[in-house]
Design an enzyme around this catalytic site. Structure first.
Site, PDB file in Angstrom:
ATOM      1  CD  GLU A   1      -3.482  14.564 -47.942  1.00 46.02           C
ATOM      2  OE1 GLU A   1      -4.107  15.239 -47.130  1.00 46.02           O
ATOM      3  OE2 GLU A   1      -3.977  14.156 -49.026  1.00 46.02           O
ATOM      4  CB  CYS A   2      -1.347   8.051 -47.664  1.00 45.11           C
ATOM      5  SG  CYS A   2      -1.542   6.271 -47.382  1.00 45.11           S
TER       6      CYS A   2
END
Length: 441
Positions: free
Chosen positions: A331-332
């Site tokens: 994630e990210c």
């Protein structure tokens, strides 16, 4: 019919502001520490999908801080968390997000949904009676919002206080004033506040200084006079089920200075699904723990690019894990770590894992943020984006996020072998079954 077991009574107050940057977190943290110092059990919540403010508030209060968001987490989740807190706390504090009426749903919507009295925290530098006019306008903008008080942040003098207090409506009390003092302010960087773990000792001094100021202002007596709020447990049929889909699965979670954007609710969701959770550091560890799946959450890899690149042992371990077709969720910041290179704010390029073709780079103060639905093949999961980087040369996405209020495609979702990667930060309790599918060996 409501039973005694399904309702809990507890004083509570919602701290909102006319805009971001008014000092909500500084004030809320100071209040939490003041209450803790007085022997109170205080439970604090943060509105919206925020990672950094909860770290600060958790250290100040001595208790875990959950995020409350009606769109991302849902009514039943928020209701359950507040009910559980009311069963054990002497007082509940909720910090709002942005301006009180900003967003859909807004801080005001959350306060109204749960019958919470609101105190407006406002930076009053450069104004006096006008500050009272703004507070009055907020109080009267919607007839379902219960504004009971104001905290004047950056108040210059006793006379400044008198001018504001004298102009406030009788129904709104000036509950405290806080002088402008750099010793109280919380350090910031490009995505918000500096992470609590990086400045823990410094924060302790700031919390205690803020608590002392607020106690001297007489705020403790005013909080003691707050009436109790009734918090109701949700109906069991309204809460998501957590079948043991991950029984026997161990999930390795990256957690250190570079990767810390982890909702406690997400960890709780994994364990509720039957998984065991273990942690490792891509900065400090040379090998992975024994695990069946990996979660690489967001954080600040751009600040630790050289150290991440230099840890050859953990890079090779993750690359082998990926090559063996084991599941990874990135994630990210975790997505940036999975790319071939990452260019930081100093224009230095660092080798990353290379699990996914592409190159990440930081892009100054401009960024992307907002609520989206992550549309994985396993199912849809509500999420949010907040980043100041761009990824280039990446493969064709398998899907895109669906924006909350805009028809344009959202963040790209990538699949490479068993790696699922995106800029989106997922809220696991929103769809436990879909999340389990991302981690199943």
């Amino acid at each position: 019919m409501t039973t005694a077991e399904s309702v809990a009574q507890c004083p509570a107050v919602f701290f909102a502001a006319p805009a971001s940057g008014q000092g909500k977190t500084t004030v809320t943290a100071g209040i939490a520490r003041m209450l803790k110092n007085q022997g109170k059990v205080v439970r604090v919540f943060k509105t919206g999908p925020d990672y950094l403010d909860p770290q600060i508030l958790e250290q100040a209060s001595g208790h875990p801080v959950d995020q409350l968001d009606l769109w991302m987490a849902g009514d039943a989740y928020c209701r359950q968390r507040l009910y559980e807190a009311a069963c054990e706390a002497d007082i509940i504090l909720i910090e709002g997000a942005m301006g009180v009426f900003d967003g859909e749903p807004s801080s005001a919507d959350l306060a109204v949904r749960f019958g919470l009295p609101m105190v407006i925290v406002m930076d009053v530098k450069g104004m006096a009676q006008t500050a009272a006019a703004i507070i009055k306008g907020i109080a009267e903008f919607r007839d379902d919002v219960d504004v009971v008080g104001m905290i004047a942040n950056g108040c210059a003098s006793a006379r400044h206080r008198e001018l504001i207090e004298g102009a406030l409506p009788e129904s709104i009390e000036l509950m405290a004033t806080v002088a402008r003092d750099p010793e109280l302010a919380l350090p910031e960087r490009h995505l918000g506040l500096v992470q609590a773990a990086e400045i823990r000792d410094e924060l302790e001094a700031r919390f205690d200084a803020g608590a002392k100021v607020l106690l001297a202002s007489g705020l403790m007596e005013k909080l003691d006079q707050l009436p109790s709020v009734a918090f109701y447990a949700p109906e069991p049929s309204d809460t998501p089920s957590f079948p043991p889909l991950l029984a026997g699965v161990t999930v390795g979670v990256a957690r250190d200075e570079a990767f810390s954007f982890i909702y406690q609710a997400n960890v709780d969701a994994l364990t509720s699904l039957g998984a065991s959770v273990t942690y490792f550091s891509p900065i400090h560890d040379s090998a992975l723990p024994e695990c069946d799946a990996l979660w690489l959450p967001g954080g600040y890899p751009e600040l630790y690019g050289a150290r991440l690149a230099g840890n050859q042992g953990i890079r090779e371990a993750i690359q082998t894990f990926f090559s063996n077709d084991k599941p990874i969720l990135a994630e990210c910041g975790g997505l940036l770590y999975c790319l071939e290179t990452l260019t930081d704010y100093d224009e230095a390029s660092h080798d990353m894992l290379g699990l996914l073709p592409g190159h990440g780079s930081m892009r100054g103060r401009r960024g992307c943020q907002g609520m989206q639905i992550a549309r994985f093949p396993e199912g849809e999961v509500r999420a949010h984006a907040h980043h100041r980087s761009v990824s280039e040369g990446t493969p064709e996405p398998v899907a895109f996020g669906q924006r909350q209020r805009h028809p344009a495609p959202g963040e790209a979702i990538f699949r490479e072998k068993r790696l699922s990667a995106s800029y989106l930060h997922l809220f696991f309790p929103n769809n436990p079954a879909a999340v389990a599918g991302l981690f199943l060996p």
